[in-house]
Design a protein around this motif. Structure first.
Motif, PDB file in Angstrom:
ATOM      1  N   ARG A 326       0.829  -1.208   0.000  1.00  0.00           N
ATOM      2  CA  ARG A 326       0.000   0.000   0.000  1.00  0.00           C
ATOM      3  C   ARG A 326       0.870   1.267   0.000  1.00  0.00           C
ATOM      4  NH1 ARG A 326      -2.558   2.769   4.599  1.00  0.00           N
ATOM      5  NH2 ARG A 326      -0.678   1.879   5.479  1.00  0.00           N
ATOM      6  N   ASP A 327       1.975   1.226   0.760  1.00  0.00           N
ATOM      7  CA  ASP A 327       2.880   2.386   0.817  1.00  0.00           C
ATOM      8  C   ASP A 327       3.463   2.685  -0.555  1.00  0.00           C
ATOM      9  OD1 ASP A 327       2.642   2.794   3.603  1.00  0.00           O
ATOM     10  OD2 ASP A 327       4.045   1.154   3.979  1.00  0.00           O
ATOM     11  N   VAL A 328       3.893   1.609  -1.241  1.00  0.00           N
ATOM     12  CA  VAL A 328       4.495   1.793  -2.562  1.00  0.00           C
ATOM     13  C   VAL A 328       3.446   2.301  -3.539  1.00  0.00           C
ATOM     14  CG1 VAL A 328       5.661   0.637  -4.461  1.00  0.00           C
ATOM     15  CG2 VAL A 328       6.191  -0.008  -2.110  1.00  0.00           C
ATOM     16  N   LEU A 329       2.261   1.706  -3.467  1.00  0.00           N
ATOM     17  CA  LEU A 329       1.165   2.135  -4.345  1.00  0.00           C
ATOM     18  C   LEU A 329       0.876   3.617  -4.153  1.00  0.00           C
ATOM     19  CD1 LEU A 329      -1.229   0.620  -6.134  1.00  0.00           C
ATOM     20  CD2 LEU A 329      -2.592   1.431  -4.236  1.00  0.00           C
ATOM     21  N   LEU A 330       0.750   4.002  -2.884  1.00  0.00           N
ATOM     22  CA  LEU A 330       0.425   5.395  -2.576  1.00  0.00           C
ATOM     23  C   LEU A 330       1.527   6.330  -3.037  1.00  0.00           C
ATOM     24  CD1 LEU A 330      -1.293   5.570   0.909  1.00  0.00           C
ATOM     25  CD2 LEU A 330      -2.197   6.153  -1.343  1.00  0.00           C
ATOM     26  N   GLN A 331       2.772   5.887  -2.892  1.00  0.00           N
ATOM     27  CA  GLN A 331       3.885   6.745  -3.278  1.00  0.00           C
ATOM     28  C   GLN A 331       3.813   7.106  -4.762  1.00  0.00           C
ATOM     29  OE1 GLN A 331       7.769   5.082  -2.610  1.00  0.00           O
ATOM     30  NE2 GLN A 331       8.723   6.667  -3.873  1.00  0.00           N
ATOM     31  N   PHE A 332       3.624   6.086  -5.599  1.00  0.00           N
ATOM     32  CA  PHE A 332       3.614   6.368  -7.028  1.00  0.00           C
ATOM     33  C   PHE A 332       2.325   7.060  -7.458  1.00  0.00           C
ATOM     34  CE2 PHE A 332       7.163   3.554  -6.829  1.00  0.00           C
ATOM     35  CZ  PHE A 332       8.008   4.054  -7.799  1.00  0.00           C
ATOM     36  N   LEU A 333       1.237   6.672  -6.818  1.00  0.00           N
ATOM     37  CA  LEU A 333      -0.031   7.327  -7.120  1.00  0.00           C
ATOM     38  C   LEU A 333       0.053   8.816  -6.773  1.00  0.00           C
ATOM     39  CD1 LEU A 333      -2.545   6.209  -8.306  1.00  0.00           C
ATOM     40  CD2 LEU A 333      -3.482   5.885  -6.035  1.00  0.00           C
ATOM     41  N   THR A 334       0.648   9.101  -5.624  1.00  0.00           N
ATOM     42  CA  THR A 334       0.773  10.495  -5.195  1.00  0.00           C
ATOM     43  C   THR A 334       1.629  11.281  -6.171  1.00  0.00           C
ATOM     44  OG1 THR A 334       0.639   9.721  -2.936  1.00  0.00           O
ATOM     45  CG2 THR A 334       1.331  11.996  -3.258  1.00  0.00           C
ATOM     46  N   GLU A 335       2.703  10.637  -6.652  1.00  0.00           N
ATOM     47  CA  GLU A 335       3.542  11.336  -7.626  1.00  0.00           C
ATOM     48  C   GLU A 335       2.727  11.734  -8.846  1.00  0.00           C
ATOM     49  OE1 GLU A 335       7.402   9.644  -8.817  1.00  0.00           O
ATOM     50  OE2 GLU A 335       7.625   9.201  -6.681  1.00  0.00           O
ATOM     51  N   ALA A 336       1.937  10.785  -9.345  1.00  0.00           N
ATOM     52  CA  ALA A 336       1.117  11.075 -10.523  1.00  0.00           C
ATOM     53  C   ALA A 336       0.114  12.187 -10.212  1.00  0.00           C
ATOM     54  CB  ALA A 336       0.390   9.818 -10.985  1.00  0.00           C
ATOM     55  N   ILE A 337      -0.484  12.107  -9.020  1.00  0.00           N
ATOM     56  CA  ILE A 337      -1.495  13.109  -8.670  1.00  0.00           C
ATOM     57  C   ILE A 337      -0.849  14.481  -8.494  1.00  0.00           C
ATOM     58  CG2 ILE A 337      -3.183  13.800  -6.928  1.00  0.00           C
ATOM     59  CD1 ILE A 337      -3.680  10.794  -6.454  1.00  0.00           C
ATOM     60  N   VAL A 338       0.324  14.503  -7.869  1.00  0.00           N
ATOM     61  CA  VAL A 338       1.007  15.785  -7.663  1.00  0.00           C
ATOM     62  C   VAL A 338       1.317  16.432  -9.012  1.00  0.00           C
ATOM     63  CG1 VAL A 338       3.206  16.798  -6.955  1.00  0.00           C
ATOM     64  CG2 VAL A 338       1.932  15.362  -5.371  1.00  0.00           C
ATOM     65  N   ILE A 339       1.822  15.629  -9.948  1.00  0.00           N
ATOM     66  CA  ILE A 339       2.113  16.174 -11.280  1.00  0.00           C
ATOM     67  C   ILE A 339       0.826  16.721 -11.900  1.00  0.00           C
ATOM     68  CG2 ILE A 339       2.726  15.547 -13.649  1.00  0.00           C
ATOM     69  CD1 ILE A 339       4.810  13.690 -12.554  1.00  0.00           C
TER      70      ILE A 339
END
Ligand SMILES: Nc1ncnc2c1ncn2[C@@H]1O[C@H](COP(=O)(O)OP(=O)(O)OP(=O)(O)O)[C@@H](O)[C@H]1O
Ligand SMILES: [Mg+2]
Lengths: 407, 250
Positions: A326-339
């Motif tokens: 879940r941590d890894v998923l959130l990390q990459f998802l957050t990157e996409a969302i931040v962009i």
């Protein structure tokens, strides 16, 4: 990890590869900017059309002389003067109509001292203003009294007032139409253009009686140019079209097999068509914007996939240190969302600048609504989630050993 | 001062009374490449108690890293039972495994495996963040650990701004920051010169002797293995020696 830590990591990852993050963001910037601007343009077109429709009056139909069927031989519609004051009076007797306004009109050179202006002069009764739901900015409209007394009074549109009087108050002043003096008793509130693009404020209204007797003479006695009629309600418009057609056919003694020598046109259907076009235009513009946003989203997905591959080892290290899937998923998802959200913010800003530029450079008044901005923002976050999810899930699905072994 | 030394050992004895740290029973591991099965471990039986310092040696390809990955819950055995600190590892979910790696195990790798873009203090703080500790608290504890390994002045530096030996010390700080029960180090001195290797091994020895930390290292070098108390030798996936380092022919 809490939300802020994840965001911090996302910003750190982005700042590691600024050019790439910037280019990816550019796709979203253009996409969001396009959607917001296009929707704003569509919305302003729609508003403009609605404003023009509002000035037409509601449930209004126009009755013109001449047939609408064109077979090439017949002279143009309105050529034959087949409508008369008594037609108009008969129509006014029909219960479906709340107002019927006979009209004559003709362009004249109008003068105020040395100032000259060419404007259309309308001879109308007070019903005309009721149908159109027009009011004055200054002074007042004329009524039955002026009609009966054949007064030389005029109510002018704002364009005429501006051209003949500039800044000074036209009320009480006299203008000359074909060297006859008319006293200005009112200036109409500004209406803008009609659906056809004509300036509705470039007009002078005088009592119909005065116009017919002193300005716009015709060969046929009692003839008028056209009639504006208002149905009592929206539901009665169709009935009104039918009833008026029947009445006029009887009055004009048109036999069964003959065509009408007049045309009844329902303005509401024209308004509906115009609104339909505006809606279609908004959809089209929105679709164009959405496609660019979609392309931007695919760009995000592409870059996130590359990023996941590049950082496979990092993912392995994080997993070894205790990162849950879940941590890894959130990390990459957050990157996409931040962009996406950053891109969305810049896109909205650019769209705003674009709307200001369009409003300055063209007659269109384009405004970006708060709801548009909120929609664009949530939409770009959604794009981030949608297109970031697959790469993020891929990252989260990696096996720790294999990720760690990746070179 | 013997009392200072004895405190951790009484704790170690207390823990061992409840059972060993690691119990491997008939651990087998095969890699599959399509239908092709490559057996790597052929039934490993090893028990390691709390507070032990064990070196695993063996030729290249003998399965040392494979065994370490299984011990570190990074990989699962094809067969056999693994009990870590009283928990049956094969019964744990993905999330529980992540939690075990976070709380119970500290990893030290040959290639250091620090995250390049993070300052050292954040590298060391990372396991704490995954443990749910707040950023401020995690940084504080990370700074303390770095200071204990002599890197207190380098908190804000990036990994590529310090030497290999220092990087490995950062990695050890990171392994220690969650106070694990066990340090797993796969060739921790493989990329270091002799002097630096000695420093790192002295650090491990101190951890083992002063804090009773259980340590497992994989190494090729007899000189490094000598720092351990116990040696496990692997050959082609079989344990061929398991006993005190002193008795082994290194
Ligand atoms: N992912 C894999 N797929 C297939 N075979 C593998 C894989 N990983 C390791 N092996 C094989 O398993 C055997 C043991 O590998 P392992 O990495 O455990 O050896 P090692 O003892 O750590 O060697 P070294 O001392 O060189 O690090 C080797 O023969 C290797 O080829
Ligand atoms: Mg190895």
């Amino acid at each position: 990890m809490n939300f802020w830590q994840v965001c911090l990591e996302a910003f750190r990852a982005m700042s590691m590869n600024r050019l790439r993050a910037g280019l990816t963001m550019l796709g979203i910037i253009i996409g969001v900017g396009a959607v917001v601007l296009m929707l704003a343009i569509g919305e302003s077109v729609r508003e403009d059309i609605n404003r023009r429709i509002d000035t037409m009056g509601s449930n209004v139909m126009v009755i013109l002389p001449g047939s609408s069927t064109s077979n090439g031989v017949r002279a143009g519609r309105g050529a034959a003067q087949t409508l008369t004051l008594s037609d108009s009076a008969a129509l006014a007797q029909l219960p479906v109509f709340s107002n019927v306004a006979p009209i004559v009109q003709q362009p004249f050179q109008v003068a105020n001292g040395a100032n000259n202006w060419n404007a259309t002069v309308y001879g109308v009764g007070p019903e005309y203003f009721e149908i159109k739901d027009w009011t004055t900015d200054k002074g007042s409209l004329f009524g039955d009294v002026e009609m009966r007394s054949v007064s030389r009074v005029a109510v002018v549109g704002s364009t005429v007032a501006a051209n003949l009087f500039g800044e000074s108050d036209p009320i009480g002043q006299t203008i000359r139409i074909r060297s006859r003096p008319f006293e200005i008793i009112g200036v109409l509130a500004t209406k803008g253009s009609d659906l056809g693009g004509g300036d509705q404020d470039d007009a002078i209204f005088i009592p119909l009686s005065t116009a017919r007797q002193q300005l716009i003479r015709s060969w046929t006695p009692g003839s008028i140019q056209y009639i504006l009629a208002q149905a009592a309600s929206a539901e009665q418009v169709q009935e009104a079209v039918y009833d008026s057609t029947e009445l006029l056919r009887t009055r004009h003694r048109i036999r069964e097999e003959q065509e009408d020598d007049f045309t009844v046109r329902d303005l509401a259907s024209i308004a509906e068509a115009a609104q339909g076009i505006a809606t279609a235009l908004t959809l089209l513009l929105g679709a164009i914007g959405s496609i660019s946003l979609l392309v931007g989203g695919i760009g995000i997905m592409n870059i996130m996939l590359v990023s996941v591959t590049e950082r496979t080892r990092e993912i392995g290290i994080r997993m070894a240190l205790g990162a849950k899937r879940r941590d890894v998923l959130l990390q990459f998802l957050t990157e996409a969302i931040v962009i996406c959200v950053c891109g969305g913010a810049i896109g909205v800003l650019l769209a705003y600048l674009g709307s200001v530029a369009i409003s300055k450079l063209s007659p269109m008044e384009v405004g970006i609504s708060t709801s548009g901005i909120i929609i664009a923002f949530s939409f770009s976050a959604l794009i981030g989630i949608f297109f970031g999810f697959y790469p993020a899930r891929r990252a989260a699905g990696l096996k720790p050993v294999e990720a760690l072994r990746y070179e | 001062m013997p009392s200072a030394n004895r405190a951790p050992f009484s704790k170690v004895a207390e823990k061992n009374a409840r059972g060993p740290l690691i119990a491997l029973t008939d651990i087998r591991k095969s890699y599959f490449n399509g239908d092709l099965e490559t057996p790597v471990l052929h039934g490993v039986n090893v028990t390691i108690k709390h507070g032990e310092f064990v070196a695993i040696m063996g030729q290249s390809g003998s399965g040392k890293s494979t065994l370490m990955n299984i011990l570190g819950c990074l990989d699962t055995p094809t067969k056999g039972s693994y009990i870590l600190n009283g928990r049956e590892v094969e019964k744990l979910s993905d999330n529980e495994l992540a939690q075990v790696r976070n709380e119970t195990i500290g990893f030290v790798f040959q290639g250091f495996n620090l995250l390049k873009r993070m300052p050292l203090v954040d590298n060391v703080a990372l396991p704490l963040l995954y443990a749910g500790v707040s950023m401020a608290e995690a940084r504080k504890r990370a700074a303390l650990k770095l200071a204990q390994t002599g890197l207190g002045d380098f908190l804000k530096r990036l990994p590529n701004q310090i030497s290999g030996g220092q990087q490995q010390r950062v990695a050890i700080s990171r392994a220690l920051v969650c106070e694990p029960a066990l340090i797993l180090a796969d060739e921790p001195t493989g990329n270091l010169d002799t002097t630096t290797s000695v420093e790192i091994m002295n650090l491990f020895t101190r951890l083992n002797e002063e804090q009773g930390m259980s340590i497992l290292i994989v190494t090729h070098e007899p000189d490094v293995a000598k720092y351990a108390k116990r040696l496990v030798r692997l050959k082609d996936g079989y344990v061929t020696y398991d006993g005190p380092v002193a008795d082994a022919h290194l």
